[in-house]
Scaffold this active site. Structure first.
Site, mmCIF file in Angstrom:
data_model
loop_
_atom_site.group_PDB
_atom_site.id
_atom_site.type_symbol
_atom_site.label_atom_id
_atom_site.label_comp_id
_atom_site.label_asym_id
_atom_site.label_seq_id
_atom_site.Cartn_x
_atom_site.Cartn_y
_atom_site.Cartn_z
ATOM 1 N N GLY A 155 45.554 34.811 45.007
ATOM 2 C CA GLY A 155 45.342 33.646 45.857
ATOM 3 C C GLY A 155 44.604 32.542 45.124
ATOM 4 O O GLY A 155 45.002 31.363 45.168
ATOM 5 N N TYR A 156 43.532 32.904 44.439
ATOM 6 C CA TYR A 156 42.721 31.950 43.677
ATOM 7 C C TYR A 156 43.563 31.274 42.611
ATOM 8 O O TYR A 156 43.586 30.040 42.493
ATOM 9 C CB TYR A 156 41.548 32.717 43.070
ATOM 10 C CG TYR A 156 40.715 31.974 42.072
ATOM 11 C CD1 TYR A 156 40.245 30.692 42.313
ATOM 12 C CD2 TYR A 156 40.355 32.583 40.860
ATOM 13 C CE1 TYR A 156 39.454 30.025 41.388
ATOM 14 C CE2 TYR A 156 39.559 31.929 39.933
ATOM 15 C CZ TYR A 156 39.119 30.649 40.202
ATOM 16 O OH TYR A 156 38.338 29.995 39.280
ATOM 17 N N ALA A 157 44.291 32.073 41.825
ATOM 18 C CA ALA A 157 45.084 31.521 40.730
ATOM 19 C C ALA A 157 46.181 30.605 41.238
ATOM 20 O O ALA A 157 46.498 29.587 40.615
ATOM 21 C CB ALA A 157 45.669 32.651 39.891
ATOM 22 N N THR A 159 46.213 28.592 43.819
ATOM 23 C CA THR A 159 45.712 27.261 44.163
ATOM 24 C C THR A 159 45.431 26.440 42.907
ATOM 25 O O THR A 159 45.698 25.240 42.864
ATOM 26 C CB THR A 159 44.428 27.346 45.009
ATOM 27 O OG1 THR A 159 43.371 27.945 44.247
ATOM 28 C CG2 THR A 159 44.663 28.177 46.262
#
Length: 253
Positions: A155-157, A159
Protein backbone atom coordinates in the site's frame (compact mmCIF):
# COMPACT_ATOMS: atom_id res chain seq x y z
CA UNK A 1 25.76 34.22 0.32
CA UNK A 2 23.97 30.86 0.17
CA UNK A 3 22.91 29.10 -3.00
CA UNK A 4 19.23 29.73 -2.19
CA UNK A 5 19.44 33.35 -1.10
CA UNK A 6 16.20 35.17 -1.91
CA UNK A 7 14.21 31.98 -2.54
CA UNK A 8 11.03 31.01 -0.71
CA UNK A 9 10.32 27.35 0.13
CA UNK A 10 7.20 25.61 1.41
CA UNK A 11 7.93 22.27 3.06
CA UNK A 12 5.18 19.94 4.27
CA UNK A 13 5.71 17.81 7.35
CA UNK A 14 8.56 20.07 8.42
CA UNK A 15 7.97 19.81 12.15
CA UNK A 16 10.17 16.75 12.57
CA UNK A 17 12.30 14.13 10.86
CA UNK A 18 13.20 14.47 7.20
CA UNK A 19 10.98 17.51 6.67
CA UNK A 20 12.71 19.35 9.48
CA UNK A 21 16.11 18.32 8.15
CA UNK A 22 15.26 19.68 4.71
CA UNK A 23 13.95 22.92 6.23
CA UNK A 24 17.16 23.47 8.18
CA UNK A 25 19.37 22.68 5.20
CA UNK A 26 17.52 25.04 2.87
CA UNK A 27 17.51 27.76 5.51
CA UNK A 28 21.29 27.46 5.88
CA UNK A 29 21.52 28.25 2.16
CA UNK A 30 19.47 31.40 2.59
CA UNK A 31 15.94 30.30 1.69
CA UNK A 32 12.96 31.66 3.62
CA UNK A 33 10.93 28.70 4.86
CA UNK A 34 7.20 28.17 5.29
CA UNK A 35 7.27 25.34 7.85
CA UNK A 36 4.02 23.42 7.43
CA UNK A 37 2.44 20.52 9.30
CA UNK A 38 -0.46 19.60 11.56
CA UNK A 39 1.11 20.16 14.99
CA UNK A 40 1.86 23.81 15.72
CA UNK A 41 4.27 23.07 18.58
CA UNK A 42 6.53 21.03 16.30
CA UNK A 43 6.43 23.71 13.63
CA UNK A 44 7.40 26.39 16.15
CA UNK A 45 10.36 24.25 17.23
CA UNK A 46 11.64 24.03 13.66
CA UNK A 47 11.10 27.77 13.14
CA UNK A 48 13.02 28.57 16.31
CA UNK A 49 15.93 26.41 15.16
CA UNK A 50 15.99 28.19 11.80
CA UNK A 51 15.84 31.62 13.40
CA UNK A 52 18.67 30.62 15.75
CA UNK A 53 20.74 30.05 12.61
CA UNK A 54 19.91 33.57 11.46
CA UNK A 55 17.37 32.31 8.95
CA UNK A 56 13.82 33.35 8.17
CA UNK A 57 10.86 31.04 8.76
CA UNK A 58 7.16 31.06 9.51
CA UNK A 59 5.00 28.27 10.99
CA UNK A 60 1.99 27.42 8.83
CA UNK A 61 -0.44 24.88 10.29
CA UNK A 62 -1.80 22.68 7.51
CA UNK A 63 -3.45 19.27 7.31
CA UNK A 64 -2.57 17.96 3.85
CA UNK A 65 -5.66 15.73 3.91
CA UNK A 66 -7.74 18.89 3.42
CA UNK A 67 -7.34 20.58 0.01
CA UNK A 68 -8.63 23.88 1.41
CA UNK A 69 -5.89 23.91 4.03
CA UNK A 70 -3.26 23.29 1.36
CA UNK A 71 -4.65 26.24 -0.58
CA UNK A 72 -4.56 28.39 2.56
CA UNK A 73 -0.96 27.34 3.27
CA UNK A 74 0.18 28.37 -0.21
CA UNK A 75 -1.74 31.66 0.02
CA UNK A 76 -0.23 32.43 3.43
CA UNK A 77 3.27 31.61 2.22
CA UNK A 78 2.91 34.04 -0.68
CA UNK A 79 1.33 36.61 1.61
CA UNK A 80 4.13 36.45 4.18
CA UNK A 81 7.14 36.10 1.87
CA UNK A 82 5.91 37.65 -1.38
CA UNK A 83 6.25 34.55 -3.53
CA UNK A 84 7.14 30.89 -3.71
CA UNK A 85 10.06 29.26 -5.52
CA UNK A 86 10.46 25.82 -3.94
CA UNK A 87 7.91 23.18 -2.93
CA UNK A 88 8.86 20.04 -1.03
CA UNK A 89 6.02 17.52 -0.68
CA UNK A 90 7.28 15.51 2.27
CA UNK A 91 4.30 14.77 4.53
CA UNK A 92 2.18 11.68 3.91
CA UNK A 93 0.30 8.88 5.63
CA UNK A 94 2.08 5.58 5.07
CA UNK A 95 0.03 2.36 5.33
CA UNK A 96 2.12 -0.71 6.16
CA UNK A 97 1.19 -4.36 6.43
CA UNK A 98 0.24 -7.35 4.24
CA UNK A 99 -2.23 -6.83 1.42
CA UNK A 100 -4.82 -9.16 2.91
CA UNK A 101 -5.04 -6.82 5.90
CA UNK A 102 -5.03 -3.58 3.92
CA UNK A 103 -8.39 -1.85 4.25
CA UNK A 104 -9.68 0.20 1.31
CA UNK A 105 -10.39 3.15 3.62
CA UNK A 106 -6.80 3.12 4.83
CA UNK A 107 -5.41 3.04 1.30
CA UNK A 108 -7.80 5.79 0.27
CA UNK A 109 -6.46 7.97 3.10
CA UNK A 110 -2.92 7.23 1.94
CA UNK A 111 -3.69 8.39 -1.59
CA UNK A 112 -5.54 11.46 -0.33
CA UNK A 113 -2.60 12.55 1.83
CA UNK A 114 0.02 11.36 -0.65
CA UNK A 115 -0.17 11.80 -4.43
CA UNK A 116 -3.49 13.67 -4.41
CA UNK A 117 -2.40 16.29 -1.87
CA UNK A 118 0.97 16.64 -3.58
CA UNK A 119 -0.72 17.13 -6.95
CA UNK A 120 -3.00 19.78 -5.49
CA UNK A 121 -0.03 21.65 -4.05
CA UNK A 122 1.87 21.36 -7.33
CA UNK A 123 -1.09 22.72 -9.30
CA UNK A 124 -1.36 25.66 -6.91
CA UNK A 125 2.31 26.64 -7.07
CA UNK A 126 2.66 26.22 -10.84
CA UNK A 127 1.27 29.65 -11.85
CA UNK A 128 3.21 31.32 -9.02
CA UNK A 129 6.50 29.77 -10.10
CA UNK A 130 5.81 30.38 -13.77
CA UNK A 131 5.24 34.08 -13.13
CA UNK A 132 8.54 34.24 -11.21
CA UNK A 133 10.43 32.68 -14.11
CA UNK A 134 10.60 29.14 -12.76
CA UNK A 135 10.98 27.08 -9.62
CA UNK A 136 11.77 23.67 -8.20
CA UNK A 137 9.55 20.94 -6.78
CA UNK A 138 10.74 17.89 -4.86
CA UNK A 139 8.41 15.00 -4.06
CA UNK A 140 9.46 12.50 -1.40
CA UNK A 141 8.97 8.89 -2.53
CA UNK A 142 10.44 5.61 -1.27
CA UNK A 143 12.88 2.86 -2.13
CA UNK A 144 10.39 0.38 -0.62
CA UNK A 145 8.83 0.14 -4.08
CA UNK A 146 11.99 -1.37 -5.58
CA UNK A 147 13.10 -3.62 -2.74
CA UNK A 148 13.73 -7.22 -3.77
CA UNK A 149 10.96 -8.18 -1.33
CA UNK A 150 8.15 -5.64 -1.00
CA UNK A 151 6.12 -7.73 1.45
CA UNK A 152 4.32 -5.47 3.88
CA UNK A 153 5.00 -2.37 1.80
CA UNK A 154 2.40 -2.77 -0.99
CA UNK A 155 0.00 0.00 0.00
CA UNK A 156 2.76 2.43 0.98
CA UNK A 157 4.82 1.75 -2.15
CA UNK A 158 1.82 2.09 -4.46
CA UNK A 159 1.09 5.65 -3.27
CA UNK A 160 4.72 6.65 -3.69
CA UNK A 161 4.95 5.11 -7.15
CA UNK A 162 1.87 7.12 -8.12
CA UNK A 163 3.69 10.24 -6.92
CA UNK A 164 6.77 9.26 -8.93
CA UNK A 165 4.62 9.09 -12.06
CA UNK A 166 3.13 12.51 -11.35
CA UNK A 167 6.65 13.83 -10.79
CA UNK A 168 7.88 12.64 -14.17
CA UNK A 169 4.80 13.98 -15.95
CA UNK A 170 5.01 17.38 -14.27
CA UNK A 171 8.68 17.59 -15.26
CA UNK A 172 7.74 16.83 -18.88
CA UNK A 173 4.85 19.30 -19.03
CA UNK A 174 6.24 22.16 -16.94
CA UNK A 175 9.85 22.27 -18.08
CA UNK A 176 8.88 24.85 -20.69
CA UNK A 177 7.78 27.08 -17.80
CA UNK A 178 11.18 26.80 -16.10
CA UNK A 179 9.84 24.51 -13.37
CA UNK A 180 11.96 21.49 -12.46
CA UNK A 181 10.29 18.55 -10.73
CA UNK A 182 12.23 15.70 -9.15
CA UNK A 183 11.60 12.87 -6.71
CA UNK A 184 13.81 11.89 -3.79
CA UNK A 185 13.69 8.48 -2.13
CA UNK A 186 15.10 9.20 1.35
CA UNK A 187 16.16 6.92 4.12
CA UNK A 188 16.88 8.72 7.38
CA UNK A 189 16.36 8.52 11.12
CA UNK A 190 12.83 9.86 11.46
CA UNK A 191 11.08 9.66 14.86
CA UNK A 192 9.21 6.57 13.71
CA UNK A 193 12.33 4.78 12.52
CA UNK A 194 14.19 5.78 15.66
CA UNK A 195 11.44 4.21 17.77
CA UNK A 196 11.57 1.03 15.70
CA UNK A 197 15.35 0.70 15.96
CA UNK A 198 15.26 1.19 19.72
CA UNK A 199 12.37 -1.26 20.14
CA UNK A 200 13.81 -3.92 17.82
CA UNK A 201 17.60 -3.73 18.21
CA UNK A 202 18.39 -7.10 16.62
CA UNK A 203 16.22 -6.46 13.56
CA UNK A 204 17.59 -2.92 13.34
CA UNK A 205 21.16 -4.21 13.32
CA UNK A 206 20.32 -6.58 10.46
CA UNK A 207 18.59 -3.75 8.66
CA UNK A 208 21.67 -1.53 8.90
CA UNK A 209 23.83 -4.38 7.58
CA UNK A 210 21.67 -4.36 4.45
CA UNK A 211 22.77 -0.78 3.73
CA UNK A 212 26.09 -0.67 1.84
CA UNK A 213 27.15 2.49 3.71
CA UNK A 214 26.28 0.68 6.98
CA UNK A 215 24.33 3.51 8.58
CA UNK A 216 20.94 5.18 8.58
CA UNK A 217 20.94 8.64 7.05
CA UNK A 218 20.77 11.94 8.90
CA UNK A 219 17.70 14.06 8.03
CA UNK A 220 19.65 17.27 7.53
CA UNK A 221 23.18 16.29 6.56
CA UNK A 222 22.32 13.37 4.26
CA UNK A 223 18.86 14.27 2.97
CA UNK A 224 18.46 18.01 3.49
CA UNK A 225 21.84 18.95 2.02
CA UNK A 226 21.13 16.89 -1.10
CA UNK A 227 17.70 18.48 -1.52
CA UNK A 228 19.29 21.92 -1.14
CA UNK A 229 21.49 21.09 -4.11
CA UNK A 230 18.63 19.64 -6.17
CA UNK A 231 16.54 22.83 -5.85
CA UNK A 232 19.50 25.14 -6.45
CA UNK A 233 20.76 26.51 -9.75
CA UNK A 234 23.69 24.11 -9.50
CA UNK A 235 21.23 21.38 -10.54
CA UNK A 236 19.44 23.51 -13.13
CA UNK A 237 19.54 20.73 -15.80
CA UNK A 238 18.13 18.04 -13.52
CA UNK A 239 14.42 17.28 -13.83
CA UNK A 240 12.13 14.25 -13.99
CA UNK A 241 14.59 12.15 -11.99
CA UNK A 242 14.30 9.98 -8.91
CA UNK A 243 17.31 10.43 -6.67
CA UNK A 244 17.84 7.57 -4.17
CA UNK A 245 19.23 8.77 -0.86
CA UNK A 246 19.17 5.41 0.89
CA UNK A 247 22.83 4.54 1.32
CA UNK A 248 22.66 2.21 -1.65
CA UNK A 249 20.17 -0.18 -0.02
CA UNK A 250 17.67 -0.53 -2.89
CA UNK A 251 18.30 -1.53 -6.50
CA UNK A 252 16.79 1.07 -8.82
CA UNK A 253 18.11 -0.05 -12.20
Amino acid sequence: MGTLEGRVALITGAGQGIGQGVALALAREGASIAVTGRTEGKLVDTVEQIRALGGTAEPVVCDIADPEEITSAVDRTVGVFGGLDILVNNASFNPLGPLLELKPAVLEKAYRTGPLSALHAMQLVHPIMKERGGGAIVNMVTSAAVRWDTSGYGGYASTKEALRSLTRTAASEWGIDGIRVNAVAPHALSPGLKWWTETNPDEAAEFVRSIPLRRIGDPEQDIGRAVAWIVSDDARYLTGATIPLDGGQARWA
